[in-house]
Design a protein around this motif. Structure first.
Motif, PDB file in Angstrom:
ATOM      1  N   ARG A 252       0.813  -1.219   0.000  1.00 18.12           N
ATOM      2  CA  ARG A 252       0.000   0.000   0.000  1.00 18.12           C
ATOM      3  C   ARG A 252       0.852   1.277   0.000  1.00 18.12           C
ATOM      4  O   ARG A 252       0.452   2.284  -0.561  1.00 18.12           O
ATOM      5  CB  ARG A 252      -0.968   0.006   1.182  1.00 18.12           C
ATOM      6  N   SER A 253       2.038   1.241   0.572  1.00 19.03           N
ATOM      7  CA  SER A 253       2.879   2.438   0.596  1.00 19.03           C
ATOM      8  C   SER A 253       3.403   2.805  -0.785  1.00 19.03           C
ATOM      9  O   SER A 253       3.758   3.957  -1.038  1.00 19.03           O
ATOM     10  CB  SER A 253       4.066   2.233   1.542  1.00 19.03           C
ATOM     11  N   ARG A 254       3.453   1.821  -1.695  1.00 21.54           N
ATOM     12  CA  ARG A 254       3.979   2.052  -3.034  1.00 21.54           C
ATOM     13  C   ARG A 254       2.894   2.420  -4.043  1.00 21.54           C
ATOM     14  O   ARG A 254       3.206   2.792  -5.175  1.00 21.54           O
ATOM     15  CB  ARG A 254       4.705   0.799  -3.534  1.00 21.54           C
ATOM     16  N   ARG A 255       1.643   2.275  -3.640  1.00 20.86           N
ATOM     17  CA  ARG A 255       0.567   2.468  -4.618  1.00 20.86           C
ATOM     18  C   ARG A 255       0.277   3.929  -4.893  1.00 20.86           C
ATOM     19  O   ARG A 255      -0.314   4.269  -5.909  1.00 20.86           O
ATOM     20  CB  ARG A 255      -0.706   1.774  -4.122  1.00 20.86           C
ATOM     21  N   SER A 256       0.644   4.795  -3.973  1.00 22.42           N
ATOM     22  CA  SER A 256       0.364   6.215  -4.144  1.00 22.42           C
ATOM     23  C   SER A 256       1.427   7.015  -3.404  1.00 22.42           C
ATOM     24  O   SER A 256       1.853   6.643  -2.302  1.00 22.42           O
ATOM     25  CB  SER A 256      -1.032   6.563  -3.598  1.00 22.42           C
ATOM     26  N   ALA A 257       1.833   8.109  -3.997  1.00 23.15           N
ATOM     27  CA  ALA A 257       2.850   8.962  -3.369  1.00 23.15           C
ATOM     28  C   ALA A 257       2.345   9.589  -2.081  1.00 23.15           C
ATOM     29  O   ALA A 257       3.110   9.912  -1.175  1.00 23.15           O
ATOM     30  CB  ALA A 257       3.295  10.050  -4.346  1.00 23.15           C
ATOM     31  N   ASP A 258       1.039   9.764  -1.978  1.00 23.49           N
ATOM     32  CA  ASP A 258       0.456  10.374  -0.781  1.00 23.49           C
ATOM     33  C   ASP A 258      -0.430   9.384  -0.036  1.00 23.49           C
ATOM     34  O   ASP A 258      -1.547   9.709   0.378  1.00 23.49           O
ATOM     35  CB  ASP A 258      -0.342  11.627  -1.157  1.00 23.49           C
ATOM     36  N   ALA A 259       0.067   8.159   0.111  1.00 27.81           N
ATOM     37  CA  ALA A 259      -0.706   7.127   0.805  1.00 27.81           C
ATOM     38  C   ALA A 259      -1.016   7.551   2.235  1.00 27.81           C
ATOM     39  O   ALA A 259      -0.159   8.078   2.946  1.00 27.81           O
ATOM     40  CB  ALA A 259       0.072   5.810   0.817  1.00 27.81           C
ATOM     41  N   SER A 260      -2.255   7.327   2.649  1.00 29.63           N
ATOM     42  CA  SER A 260      -2.676   7.691   4.002  1.00 29.63           C
ATOM     43  C   SER A 260      -2.063   6.727   5.010  1.00 29.63           C
ATOM     44  O   SER A 260      -1.596   5.641   4.654  1.00 29.63           O
ATOM     45  CB  SER A 260      -4.200   7.643   4.092  1.00 29.63           C
ATOM     46  N   PRO A 261      -2.027   7.092   6.298  1.00 28.42           N
ATOM     47  CA  PRO A 261      -1.504   6.189   7.323  1.00 28.42           C
ATOM     48  C   PRO A 261      -2.238   4.844   7.299  1.00 28.42           C
ATOM     49  O   PRO A 261      -3.414   4.771   6.940  1.00 28.42           O
ATOM     50  CB  PRO A 261      -1.768   6.954   8.626  1.00 28.42           C
ATOM     51  N   ASP A 262      -1.536   3.797   7.656  1.00 31.56           N
ATOM     52  CA  ASP A 262      -2.092   2.447   7.627  1.00 31.56           C
ATOM     53  C   ASP A 262      -3.057   2.252   8.798  1.00 31.56           C
ATOM     54  O   ASP A 262      -2.633   2.024   9.940  1.00 31.56           O
ATOM     55  CB  ASP A 262      -0.949   1.435   7.687  1.00 31.56           C
ATOM     56  N   ALA A 263      -4.352   2.314   8.503  1.00 32.23           N
ATOM     57  CA  ALA A 263      -5.363   2.155   9.557  1.00 32.23           C
ATOM     58  C   ALA A 263      -5.318   0.759  10.150  1.00 32.23           C
ATOM     59  O   ALA A 263      -5.567   0.573  11.354  1.00 32.23           O
ATOM     60  CB  ALA A 263      -6.754   2.449   8.990  1.00 32.23           C
TER      61      ALA A 263
END
Length: 393
Positions: A252-263
């Motif tokens: 998930r951290s690689r899918r978007s440059a502005d990935a939201s915190p991991d809930a």
């Protein structure tokens, strides 16, 4: 009792179906439907009775019933057009119309409480680092190795819980099914080590060697695809085919440059050590929003027992930052990707990326929001049949 019909034999003591003298792999509910029709050969079996006896009276979609009927017809060499064995009675139900003969099985029967039926045999092997890796084998048939979700399997609890036991039994009905726990979790040695997916793949090779598996098919679930794809790249000569359920290319951290915190990481931190907490329940429902709720809770209980919270939290960052993109074009075996259309954990776009990157891979989209289909899901029958058909070739 052996039931002979058309060119088929169904043995309800050994739970086997043969056609033309060859074994036919069928999912348990498909077997149960054929058995129900055989017991009532020549009589109408209504849809209500099918739902009552095959699905225990639960609400079942028409698509699930139709898929089960289609699979039953295929298993006995029939089809919806010929209807030489199973006839549809419009708007009412089904009737088995082939001539049926029966004979009692003269072979010695296995006692109901035989140890082989009630006890799981867990074995151990050593990986390259000398750590003990636990594994277990169920069933007979073509060899299949499972790559379970990383750090969240427990062989003993899988055997004890009804949902997992039924999934194992379903696979064991037509394959020699090899499962193992990753080092640091479940029944394997509980040592702390950094996750490295190539190392996980080498552990799988050690387990395969210990089990006597030379060339085999494999199935991976969720994050297990990361180790499975490393295995496919490292050992192309050993893997005959690979099924990927709920897999992904990029964390998930690689899918978007502005990935939201991991809930999900926050839910683990707050609720992993408290099995019945709201945070733990929220974690389970993130993966299985359609339930059934009790089956989702069962998955959660196994995960909590398999891996302590500190290990889950430590490994979560590694998994979130992982990618298998460079490996995709190295996969040489046939690959089938099964993915939920409305998966909120790993979106369908990740499955599409897998299918586009792996040569000749095929994608099957499952009509569910559950990350992986549960036994009570409407798509379960179709999913299970498709998976078994692929893995057994």
């Amino acid at each position: 009792m052996e039931h002979h019909f058309a060119d088929c034999t169904l043995d309800d003591a050994r739970l086997t179906l043969t056609r033309g003298g060859s074994a036919v792999a069928v999912e348990p509910k498909v077997f149960d439907l054929i058995h129900l029709l055989l017991r009532n050969a020549g009589d109408l079996v209504t849809r209500d009775r099918m739902v009552e006896e095959i699905w225990g009276g639960r609400i079942v979609s028409e698509s699930a019933i139709s898929a089960c009927i289609a699979a039953a017809r295929k298993a006995v060499g029939d089809n919806g057009k010929a209807q030489a064995v199973i006839r549809t009675v419009a708007r009412r139900g089904l009737m088995l119309v082939a001539k049926v003969s029966r004979e009692a099985d003269a072979r010695p029967s296995v006692p109901a409480q035989a140890p082989a039926a009630t006890a799981q045999r867990i074995r151990y092997c050593k990986n390259e680092d000398g750590c003990a890796v636990a594994y277990a084998i169920s069933g007979e048939g073509p060899p299949v190795l499972r790559f379970g979700p990383l750090q969240t399997t427990d062989l003993e609890m899988e055997w004890a819980y009804g949902l997992h036991r039924s999934c194992i039994s379903s696979m064991a009905l037509h394959t020699r099914y090899l499962r193992f726990d990753n080092v640091g979790s479940g029944q394997s040695e509980r040592v702390q080590r950094e996750i490295d997916f190539e190392t996980e793949a080498r552990d799988a090779a050690a387990v395969s060697d210990a089990a006597g598996f030379d060339r085999f098919a494999a199935v991976s679930f969720s994050g297990g695809c990361l180790a499975a794809l490393n295995f496919a790249a490292l050992y192309p000569e050993r893997l005959t085919r690979l099924a990927i359920v709920g897999g992904y290319v990029d964390g998930r951290s690689r899918r978007s440059a502005d990935a939201s915190p991991d809930a999900l990481k926050s839910m683990i931190a707050e609720g992993w050590a408290r099995p019945e907490s709201a945070f733990a329940s929220a974690f389970a429902m993130s993966y299985f929003p359609e339930g059934p709720a009790e089956e989702a809770r069962e998955v959660l209980r196994e995960m909590q027992a398999a891996c302590p919270p500190e290990t889950m939290l430590r490994d979560r960052d590694v998994i979130n930052d992982a990618t298998v993109a460079p490996l995709l074009d190295q996969v040489r075996c046939p690959v089938l990707i099964l993915h939920a259309r409305d998966d909120a954990v790993h979106p369908l776009s990740q499955a599409q990326k897998l299918a586009a990157g792996i040569p000749r891979a095929e994608l099957v989209v499952l009509e569910t929001a559950n990350h992986v289909p549960l036994h009570g899901s409407a798509c379960w029958e179709n999913y299970n049949y498709t998976l078994a058909e692929f893995l057994t070739g």
